[in-house]
Design an enzyme around this catalytic site. Structure first.
Site, short mmCIF file in Angstrom:
data_model
loop_
_atom_site.label_atom_id
_atom_site.label_comp_id
_atom_site.label_asym_id
_atom_site.label_seq_id
_atom_site.Cartn_x
_atom_site.Cartn_y
_atom_site.Cartn_z
N GLY A 346 -16.73 -68.30 -90.69
CA GLY A 346 -17.83 -69.22 -90.90
C GLY A 346 -19.13 -68.47 -91.11
CB ALA A 347 -21.83 -67.57 -89.89
CD GLU A 349 -21.97 -62.68 -83.54
OE1 GLU A 349 -21.41 -63.39 -84.41
OE2 GLU A 349 -21.41 -62.34 -82.49
CD GLU A 383 -23.19 -66.98 -86.56
OE1 GLU A 383 -23.16 -65.91 -85.94
OE2 GLU A 383 -22.23 -67.78 -86.61
CG HIS A 386 -24.18 -64.76 -81.33
ND1 HIS A 386 -23.57 -64.68 -80.11
CD2 HIS A 386 -23.34 -65.50 -82.10
CE1 HIS A 386 -22.41 -65.35 -80.15
NE2 HIS A 386 -22.26 -65.86 -81.35
#
Ligand SMILES: *[C@@H]1O[C@H](CO)[C@@H](O)[C@H](O)[C@H]1NC(C)=O
Ligand SMILES: *[C@@H]1O[C@H](CO)[C@@H](O)[C@H](O)[C@H]1NC(C)=O
Ligand SMILES: *[C@@H]1O[C@H](CO)[C@@H](O)[C@H](O)[C@H]1NC(C)=O
Ligand SMILES: *[C@@H]1O[C@H](CO)[C@@H](O)[C@H](O)[C@H]1NC(C)=O
Ligand SMILES: *[C@@H]1O[C@H](CO)[C@@H](O)[C@H](O)[C@H]1NC(C)=O
Ligand SMILES: *[C@@H]1O[C@H](CO)[C@@H](O)[C@H](O)[C@H]1NC(C)=O
Ligand SMILES: [Zn+2]
Length: 893
Positions: A346-347, A349, A383, A386
């Site tokens: 998804g993504a 960090e 994100e 994080h």
């Protein structure tokens, strides 16, 4: 890392009943994914794990003799800093191979006497210097021992140097290595991503280090506690831009055919948070946050179309929110976020350079739906959370991953709520984390949040940590902790934890210590046990407790459950407005969970849905629809379905009318954020249950679009539902129009909506033709083939067609699509989801036997699970069918 099952969480449940159960798939996926994780090696955080590998054998008590046969680094050396230079080639070499070259110098300190240097290195070809794979020297006039021999250990991914004498404790050394690696399209380490723009193929070099892929980019001490400072240099072609965690310092060197970009040295950080990207992307930027440079990067066309504007708008406020919440300034000098075409997780960090899937960062005000927008906000908030929690302060080892991911999955709602205060984001954690956690944690295959460091060693075990329990249960448990400590106390403890351990590593109990201190330093707050004691109950055992309270007396009894629940239900149906939205949803979800556990009867759970004709809120409706989805799957081919349909029609009708009224006869968009989602439910369910006026409405919109193909009158929020319904109730003309639009669109989200909607037709020959299209890559892209077959199987008419289709062509499908793709195992679980008869069970077993010689690859486990689940479904249907039919029949009167 972001949760992968973020994808289309708000697509609207209306679709379920029509046949394309995107949301159900997501829920099921996260469960199935979890199970898969338990048995397969896979990539953390994404759904496309390569699960062709065999299940890992159970851990034995055998302790490897040699230090390089263990998976963990010895504790004799600690890195201080690295100089890393990388040069990715975005064109293939003479052998057709995409490669990168590079060199690195790591400065490390000896803290325990040793004559071995063990450092991670995986899939890299290392240059030989006088017979050895590295050069060793001493710093500050220290003389380095000479290398006796050096070799690579493939299994544990180490480079080992045996020295002729020992390294001196306290002394500092430099290890220099030159290497060449493949810039493969494998999404691991430094890798290649391809996309087409204006008909031209473009190549991007990008990276994904979490959890254990930094070692595939350059030799390094690749464990989260091995923090160091990284000075990075990237060599790349003119006309491209290089990005990394630090801010770029300079670029062009005159007279060179390439650019050499160097970056500011990073702060002390873990290897898994590094990022290196070379692309021809462009950016937009702002520096409203105290001159902090904030940039959003994407393909030029996406930036030109202003698709990055929304992300840029929310990033500043979200960072400001966290600075205040954590009481700690943003730790870096810049914040880059980049949208990558075909990014699998998804993504991610990465510190200062966060990578995203395009759909998680880009937002197009005209084409995107409210759900798309919410996803962008929550993923960014996750994100960015994080950047402090996880990146500034990092858990020592992967066994504590749940705290890192659970924490970000909790505070993302706070960050998103700050950016979009009208969305009621804080309520939605109930649907997307808590219920999901309950569903998985109730299974016998669940596991406790916390596990011991020794239980997690090799990369496969590390991958297993990225699961629903870590993310969703972690979030739910931390939310509970914050609620009972109160948010100011929680935030104070958190801030003290972050400031104490900045640039360092912790274990999860360190957070409990700081929260406990915050409690003790706050006058007037008292908790009966320590934070440790309370949290141990939630982190050290799996499952969740059922607490029974007699609502008449407030006493906690044991055996009275059914009676008490009946009492609660009476309360819901009478006075439901006195209960908060979340509590209403909770009672319903609890009831269905309790029925599944056989603590209360199925019909008692169904009774909680009776008040729905008065319910207007999204969260309780969503809770009901998710739970009823299983009933629909089990019964939509039986006489129960008629009664179920009549009941749901009666219940949904007032909601449909409500939305007609508040949208002024469907001409406005509801102003409330969650109302927009519930409108999707209202229309989708009303149409499939046959509420008068619904089908005509949908058909009217779709017809209008067919008449003016360049002007789509359907609001983006409603597109998925409207396309699906219009095609379900239409004929060839509607289908062919969708196909034409599908082939012509350049917007990825529009193409995927249309592709799903075309599976909604009830016309068998159209479905069969569509099935044939899935094996023709000129019609359906190869990567979309298996999910399209699944969409068709989720349509009750399409199910037998899809089942016949894959049985008839198994060996071809297996050869073409079976090589290690995650979607391949969800093909089996998707197709067999409705299986609930003895006959289907026999067919499934026969299918397994007939194809043993072909194999099932990554679907092997899914097939076993399907057989298990079908058996369980048969049992459930046998036990419940008669009473469910009776209940729906009476309730629909
Ligand atoms: C790392 O690079 C810097 C700047 O070029 C240089 O001064 C330093 O000596 C290098 N360190 C090592 C260990 O090579
Ligand atoms: C590494 O070396 C092997 C063996 O010589 C070769 O087959 C492979 O292509 C090399 N890989 C790269 C990325 O250069
Ligand atoms: C971003 O913010 C600007 C200024 O407030 C606003 O005009 C614009 O509509 C916003 N863009 C998006 C996509 O929300
Ligand atoms: C915020 O941090 C500062 C400095 O570290 C400290 O003095 C202050 O008490 C903190 N505030 C809160 C609310 O924790
Ligand atoms: C609502 O719109 C439909 C057509 O879209 C129209 O037939 C109907 O008369 C409208 N009803 C009202 C109350 O305006
Ligand atoms: C196909 O797309 C092009 C450009 O996007 C557009 O001009 C054309 O009208 C579209 N054709 C149809 C039939 O929608
Ligand atoms: Zn995360």
């Amino acid at each position: 890392m972001g949760k992968v099952y973020y994808i289309s969480k708000n697509v609207g449940l209306g679709l379920l009943v029509l046949g394309v159960s995107a949301l159900a798939t997501i829920i099921a996926l996260s469960i199935a994914y979890d199970k898969e994780k338990a048995k397969n090696q896979g990539r953390p955080g994404d759904g496309a794990a390569d699960s062709t590998s065999m299940p890992t054998p159970p851990a034995t008590l055998f302790t490897p003799k040699e230090p390089w046969d263990r998976y963990r680094l010895p504790d004799s050396l600690v890195p201080v800093s690295y100089n890393v230079t990388l040069w990715p080639r975005l064109e293939p070499n003479a052998d057709g191979l995409y490669i990168f070259t590079g060199h690195s110098a790591v400065v490390f300190k000896c803290v325990k006497e040793t004559d071995l240097i063990i450092i991670h290195s995986n899939k890299l070809n290392l240059t030989n210097f006088h017979g050895h794979l590295a050069k060793l020297s001493g710093l500050d006039e220290v003389t380095a021992p000479t290398i006796q021999k050096s070799w690579l250990v493939v299994k544990t991914e180490f480079l080992v140097l045996q020295l002729r004498s020992r390294l001196a404790v306290g002394a500092t050394y430099v290890l220099y290595i030159e290497f060449q690696g493949e810039l493969a399209d494998d999404l691991e380490g430094f890798y290649r991503s391809e996309y087409t723009e204006d008909g031209v193929k473009k190549v991007v070099a990008t990276s994904q280090m979490q959890a254990t892929y930094a070692r595939k980019t350059f030799p390094c001490f690749d464990e989260p506690a091995m923090k160091a400072v990284f000075s990075v240099t990237i060599i790349h072609k003119r006309g491209t831009v290089a990005l990394s965690n630090g801010r770029e310092i300079d670029g062009v060197i005159d007279g060179m055919p390439v650019k050499v970009t160097t970056f500011e040295p990073t702060e002390r950080m873990s290897t898994y948070l590094l990022a290196f990207i070379v692309s021809d992307f462009v950016s937009i930027q702002s520096n409203q946050n105290n001159n902090l440079l904030i940039r959003i990067w994407a393909r030029k066309k996406a930036i030109d179309d202003r698709q990055g504007d929304y992300a840029l708008n929310v990033t500043g406020p979200i960072l400001q929110f966290y600075e205040r919440y954590y009481n700690a300034t943003y730790p870096l000098s810049k914040s880059d976020q980049i949208a990558l075409p075909d990014f699998n997780a998804g993504a991610m960090e990465n510190w200062g350079l966060v990578t995203y899937r395009e759909t998680a960062l880009l937002y197009d005000p005209i084409v995107s739906s409210t759900g798309n927008k919410e996803r962008v906000t929550t993923v960014i908030a996750h994100e960015l959370a994080h950047m402090w929690f996880g990146n500034l302060v990092t858990l020592r080892w992967w066994n504590d991953l749940w705290l890192n991911e659970g924490f970000a999955s909790y505070v993302e709602y706070l960050g998103a709520d700050y950016a979009e205060p009208t969305w009621d984001m804080k309520d939605q954690i109930i649907l997307y984390d808590m219920y999901k956690a309950f569903a998985v944690d109730a299974l016998a295959s669940s596991h406790p949040l916390s596990c011991r460091e020794e239980e997690v060693n090799d990369p496969a075990q590390i991958s297993e940590m990225f699961n629903t329990i870590s993310y969703n249960k972690g979030a739910a448990v931390l939310r509970m902790l914050s609620e009972f400590l109160t948010e100011p106390v929680f935030a104070r403890g958190l801030s003290s934890y972050l400031n104490t351990f900045a640039f360092d590593n912790t274990e999860y109990t360190d957070l409990w210590d700081h929260l406990q201190k915050a409690v003790e330093n706050t006058p007037g707050i008292h908790i009966p046990h320590t934070v440790h004691d309370i949290m141990n109950r939630w982190t050290l055992q799996m499952g969740f407790p059922v607490v029974t309270i007699d609502t008449r007396t407030g006493i906690l009894p044991y055996p009275l459950f059914t009676e008490v629940f009946e009492h609660v239900i009476v309360c819901v149906c009478c006075f439901f407005q006195a209960l908060s939205v979340i509590n209403r949803a909770q009672i319903i979800d609890d009831a269905f969970n309790l029925a599944r556990a056989k603590i209360i009867s199925t019909t008692l759970a169904l009774t909680t849905t009776k008040y729905l004709s008065k319910e207007k809120d999204y969260i309780p409706w969503e809770s009901v629809l998710r739970n009823l989805n299983y009933y629909i799957l089990m019964f939509d081919r039986t006489e129960v379905y008629g009664a179920l349909q009549a009941y749901l029609k009666k219940q949904i009708q007032p909601l449909f009318e409500h939305f007609r009224t508040i949208t002024a006869n469907w001409t406005r968009v509801p102003s409330g954020h969650t109302d927009q989602y519930n409108q999707i439910n209202a229309i989708g369910i009303a149409c499939s249950m046959g509420v008068r006026g619904c089908r005509e409405l949908i058909r009217g919109w779709y017809r209008q679009w067919m008449e003016t193909p360049n002007h789509n009158p359907i609001h983006p929020n409603l597109k998925s539902t409207v396309y699906c319904s219009a095609i379900a109730f239409g004929g060839t003309e509607e289908w062919d129009f969708a196909w034409m639009k599908f082939k012509n669109t350049t917007v990825a989200s529009e193409a995927s909506r249309l592709r799903a909607a075309m599976a909604c037709t009830k016309t068998p020959w159209l479905l069969n033709r569509y099935l044939e299209y899935t094996l023709d890559p000129t019609k359906i892209r190869k990567q979309d083939a298996t999910s399209t077959i699944q969409y068709i199987a989720q349509n009750v008419v399409g199910l037998p067609l899809a089942w016949n289709f894959i049985r008839a062509r198994w060996s071809y499908i297996f050869q073409q699509y079976g090589k290690g793709s995650f979607s391949f195992s969800s093909l089996i679980s998707g197709i067999t989801k409705r299986f609930s008869t003895e006959f289907e069970l026999q067919e499934l077993k026969k299918f397994k036997e007939d194809n043993l010689h072909v194999g099932f690859g990554s679907a092997t486990l899914a097939l076993e699970q399907a057989i298990e689940k079908t058996t369980a479904n048969i049992k459930w249907v046998t036990e419940n069918k008669a009473q469910v039919l009776k209940w729906f029949t009476e309730a629909s009167k």
